[in-house]
Write a protein that holds these residues in place. Structure first.
Motif, PDB file in Angstrom:
ATOM      1  N   LYS A  30      -6.302 -17.014 -19.233  1.00  0.00           N
ATOM      2  CA  LYS A  30      -5.012 -17.642 -18.969  1.00  0.00           C
ATOM      3  C   LYS A  30      -5.164 -19.080 -18.457  1.00  0.00           C
ATOM      4  N   ARG A  31      -6.426 -19.499 -18.248  1.00  0.00           N
ATOM      5  CA  ARG A  31      -6.735 -20.860 -17.814  1.00  0.00           C
ATOM      6  C   ARG A  31      -6.030 -21.220 -16.509  1.00  0.00           C
ATOM      7  N   LEU A  32      -6.084 -20.275 -15.594  1.00  0.00           N
ATOM      8  CA  LEU A  32      -5.510 -20.484 -14.273  1.00  0.00           C
ATOM      9  C   LEU A  32      -6.612 -20.913 -13.312  1.00  0.00           C
ATOM     10  N   PRO A  33      -6.442 -22.003 -12.613  1.00  0.00           N
ATOM     11  CA  PRO A  33      -7.502 -22.461 -11.697  1.00  0.00           C
ATOM     12  C   PRO A  33      -7.736 -21.446 -10.587  1.00  0.00           C
ATOM     13  N   PHE A  34      -8.998 -21.141 -10.337  1.00  0.00           N
ATOM     14  CA  PHE A  34      -9.309 -20.186  -9.277  1.00  0.00           C
ATOM     15  C   PHE A  34     -10.668 -20.496  -8.685  1.00  0.00           C
ATOM     16  N   ARG A  35     -10.906 -19.926  -7.535  1.00  0.00           N
ATOM     17  CA  ARG A  35     -12.221 -20.000  -6.902  1.00  0.00           C
ATOM     18  C   ARG A  35     -12.582 -18.612  -6.400  1.00  0.00           C
ATOM     19  N   THR A  36     -13.866 -18.389  -6.193  1.00  0.00           N
ATOM     20  CA  THR A  36     -14.347 -17.068  -5.815  1.00  0.00           C
ATOM     21  C   THR A  36     -14.740 -17.020  -4.348  1.00  0.00           C
ATOM     22  N   VAL A  37     -14.352 -15.952  -3.693  1.00  0.00           N
ATOM     23  CA  VAL A  37     -14.885 -15.591  -2.379  1.00  0.00           C
ATOM     24  C   VAL A  37     -15.766 -14.368  -2.594  1.00  0.00           C
ATOM     25  N   TRP A  38     -17.033 -14.503  -2.267  1.00  0.00           N
ATOM     26  CA  TRP A  38     -17.996 -13.419  -2.501  1.00  0.00           C
ATOM     27  C   TRP A  38     -18.022 -12.480  -1.304  1.00  0.00           C
ATOM     28  N   VAL A  39     -18.012 -11.189  -1.588  1.00  0.00           N
ATOM     29  CA  VAL A  39     -17.947 -10.164  -0.547  1.00  0.00           C
ATOM     30  C   VAL A  39     -19.045  -9.137  -0.794  1.00  0.00           C
ATOM     31  N   GLU A  40     -19.841  -8.845   0.234  1.00  0.00           N
ATOM     32  CA  GLU A  40     -20.822  -7.769   0.100  1.00  0.00           C
ATOM     33  C   GLU A  40     -20.104  -6.423   0.123  1.00  0.00           C
ATOM     34  N   ILE A  41     -20.634  -5.476  -0.631  1.00  0.00           N
ATOM     35  CA  ILE A  41     -19.969  -4.184  -0.784  1.00  0.00           C
ATOM     36  C   ILE A  41     -19.644  -3.506   0.555  1.00  0.00           C
ATOM     37  N   PRO A  42     -20.563  -3.491   1.538  1.00  0.00           N
ATOM     38  CA  PRO A  42     -20.204  -2.823   2.804  1.00  0.00           C
ATOM     39  C   PRO A  42     -19.038  -3.477   3.531  1.00  0.00           C
ATOM     40  N   ASP A  43     -18.735  -4.743   3.209  1.00  0.00           N
ATOM     41  CA  ASP A  43     -17.681  -5.476   3.913  1.00  0.00           C
ATOM     42  C   ASP A  43     -16.326  -5.408   3.220  1.00  0.00           C
ATOM     43  N   ILE A  44     -16.252  -4.772   2.059  1.00  0.00           N
ATOM     44  CA  ILE A  44     -15.006  -4.776   1.286  1.00  0.00           C
ATOM     45  C   ILE A  44     -13.812  -4.237   2.074  1.00  0.00           C
ATOM     46  N   PRO A  45     -13.906  -3.079   2.732  1.00  0.00           N
ATOM     47  CA  PRO A  45     -12.714  -2.574   3.456  1.00  0.00           C
ATOM     48  C   PRO A  45     -12.215  -3.543   4.523  1.00  0.00           C
ATOM     49  N   ASP A  46     -13.127  -4.102   5.310  1.00  0.00           N
ATOM     50  CA  ASP A  46     -12.713  -5.006   6.384  1.00  0.00           C
ATOM     51  C   ASP A  46     -12.062  -6.266   5.815  1.00  0.00           C
ATOM     52  N   VAL A  47     -12.636  -6.828   4.752  1.00  0.00           N
ATOM     53  CA  VAL A  47     -12.075  -8.035   4.149  1.00  0.00           C
ATOM     54  C   VAL A  47     -10.696  -7.750   3.567  1.00  0.00           C
ATOM     55  N   CYS A  48     -10.557  -6.640   2.877  1.00  0.00           N
ATOM     56  CA  CYS A  48      -9.262  -6.298   2.274  1.00  0.00           C
ATOM     57  C   CYS A  48      -8.180  -6.095   3.330  1.00  0.00           C
ATOM     58  N   ARG A  49      -8.523  -5.410   4.398  1.00  0.00           N
ATOM     59  CA  ARG A  49      -7.534  -5.211   5.467  1.00  0.00           C
ATOM     60  C   ARG A  49      -7.165  -6.548   6.121  1.00  0.00           C
ATOM     61  N   PRO A  55      -4.644  -0.938  -0.505  1.00  0.00           N
ATOM     62  CA  PRO A  55      -5.719  -0.005  -0.879  1.00  0.00           C
ATOM     63  C   PRO A  55      -5.556   0.410  -2.332  1.00  0.00           C
ATOM     64  N   THR A  56      -6.653   0.821  -2.944  1.00  0.00           N
ATOM     65  CA  THR A  56      -6.618   1.212  -4.352  1.00  0.00           C
ATOM     66  C   THR A  56      -6.771   2.709  -4.560  1.00  0.00           C
ATOM     67  N   ASN A  57      -7.054   3.439  -3.483  1.00  0.00           N
ATOM     68  CA  ASN A  57      -7.233   4.887  -3.638  1.00  0.00           C
ATOM     69  C   ASN A  57      -7.164   5.539  -2.262  1.00  0.00           C
ATOM     70  N   LYS A  58      -7.245   6.870  -2.275  1.00  0.00           N
ATOM     71  CA  LYS A  58      -7.302   7.648  -1.052  1.00  0.00           C
ATOM     72  C   LYS A  58      -8.584   8.473  -1.052  1.00  0.00           C
ATOM     73  N   SER A  59      -9.231   8.574   0.096  1.00  0.00           N
ATOM     74  CA  SER A  59     -10.412   9.418   0.223  1.00  0.00           C
ATOM     75  C   SER A  59      -9.976  10.870   0.380  1.00  0.00           C
ATOM     76  N   PRO A  60     -10.904  11.826   0.285  1.00  0.00           N
ATOM     77  CA  PRO A  60     -10.533  13.242   0.448  1.00  0.00           C
ATOM     78  C   PRO A  60      -9.834  13.552   1.770  1.00  0.00           C
ATOM     79  N   ASN A  61     -10.113  12.731   2.805  1.00  0.00           N
ATOM     80  CA  ASN A  61      -9.449  12.972   4.100  1.00  0.00           C
ATOM     81  C   ASN A  61      -8.160  12.166   4.240  1.00  0.00           C
ATOM     82  N   ALA A  62      -7.696  11.602   3.102  1.00  0.00           N
ATOM     83  CA  ALA A  62      -6.411  10.889   3.017  1.00  0.00           C
ATOM     84  C   ALA A  62      -6.448   9.493   3.632  1.00  0.00           C
ATOM     85  N   SER A  63      -7.630   8.991   3.984  1.00  0.00           N
ATOM     86  CA  SER A  63      -7.717   7.620   4.484  1.00  0.00           C
ATOM     87  C   SER A  63      -7.731   6.637   3.315  1.00  0.00           C
ATOM     88  N   ASP A  64      -7.328   5.402   3.579  1.00  0.00           N
ATOM     89  CA  ASP A  64      -7.256   4.391   2.539  1.00  0.00           C
ATOM     90  C   ASP A  64      -8.650   3.974   2.071  1.00  0.00           C
TER      91      ASP A  64
END
Length: 246
Positions: A30-49, A55-64
């Motif tokens: 779509k040729r939309l200007p953007f930049r990337t913020v790189w996130v390590e996998i263990p840090d994804i929940p904290d960064v997203c919050r 959230p994109t899903n629920k865990s078996p214990n119903a947490s985000d």
């Protein structure tokens, strides 16, 4: 227009994840200007919050549960999670750019994405999982090894897997080829001559494979008379320059 922020998974080889490549390709097409913020996998929940990403899903214990890609659009103040939802959002907010759903067939494309993703995970990504961990730094690799209960193994390849795994991998792309050929044997994209979101899903899987296992990509790219090499080249040929390095 202000740059959209793409939150992507950090690796030693730059953009890597097949799911985040879908969003990267969507922005590039779509040729939309953007930049990337790189996130390590263990840090994804904290960064997203922290940024207010849904959230994109629920865990078996119903947490985000949280995952990438996520985009943050300073032009609208919105934060969108999930590659499909990102693509829908970009078409809705930026309709004067090339459309990812030119026929507005969102239901069909969502069904294709989900079907392909399940098959791809079981037939290709899972057999190569231990090898793919090598693309991450020690902290992320240790996190993944603990989460999945397996260790990195750099000598894994589809060729070294059992015959059944190799056959399933080839059948995955044979199914996609059948879908494409419904538009004619020479069709480049799933919708014929026009690229759509589903093509980005397939191209993103190929991009991941090319980075995860050069040995396997050299073989897969020649399957079905080189269709997958051509699809990836055709897709990337429609992107704005530098999409991999933004």
């Amino acid at each position: 227009m202000q740059e959209i922020i793409l939150y992507d998974i950090q690796s030693k080889v730059g953009a890597y994840s097949s799911t985040t490549w879908r969003a990267r390709y969507a922005l590039g097409y779509k040729r939309l200007p953007f930049r990337t913020v790189w996130v390590e996998i263990p840090d994804i929940p904290d960064v997203c919050r922290r940024i207010g990403a849904p959230p994109t899903n629920k865990s078996p214990n119903a947490s985000d549960q949280y995952s990438l890609p996520v985009i943050q659009d300073p032009n609208t103040g919105r934060c969108i999670s999930d590659s499909f939802k990102i693509a829908v959002y970009l078409d809705e907010v930026y309709p004067d750019t090339p459309l990812l759903f030119p026929h507005r067939d969102l239901g069909l494309q969502k069904a294709f994405q989900d079907s392909f993703h399940c098959i791809f995970l079981s037939s290709i990504a899972k057999p190569l999982r231990r090898k793919s961990f090598a693309a991450f730094d020690d902290r992320t690799r240790e996190f993944l090894e603990h989460a999945h209960g397996v260790e990195v193994a750099s000598d894994i390849s589809l060729e070294r897997c059992c015959d059944e795994a190799r056959a399933q991998a080839k059948e995955t792309y044979a199914w996609v080829q059948t879908c494409m050929q419904a538009n004619g044997d020479d069709a480049t994209f799933l919708a014929g001559d026009t690229l759509s979101y589903s093509d980005l899903v397939v191209a993103a899987s190929l991009k991941w494979l090319s980075k995860a296992s050069a040995e396997d990509w050299s073989k897969v790219s020649d399957w079905h008379d080189g269709r997958w090499r051509r699809l990836l080249a055709a897709t990337e040929g429609l992107m704005m320059d530098g999409v991999e390095d933004m």
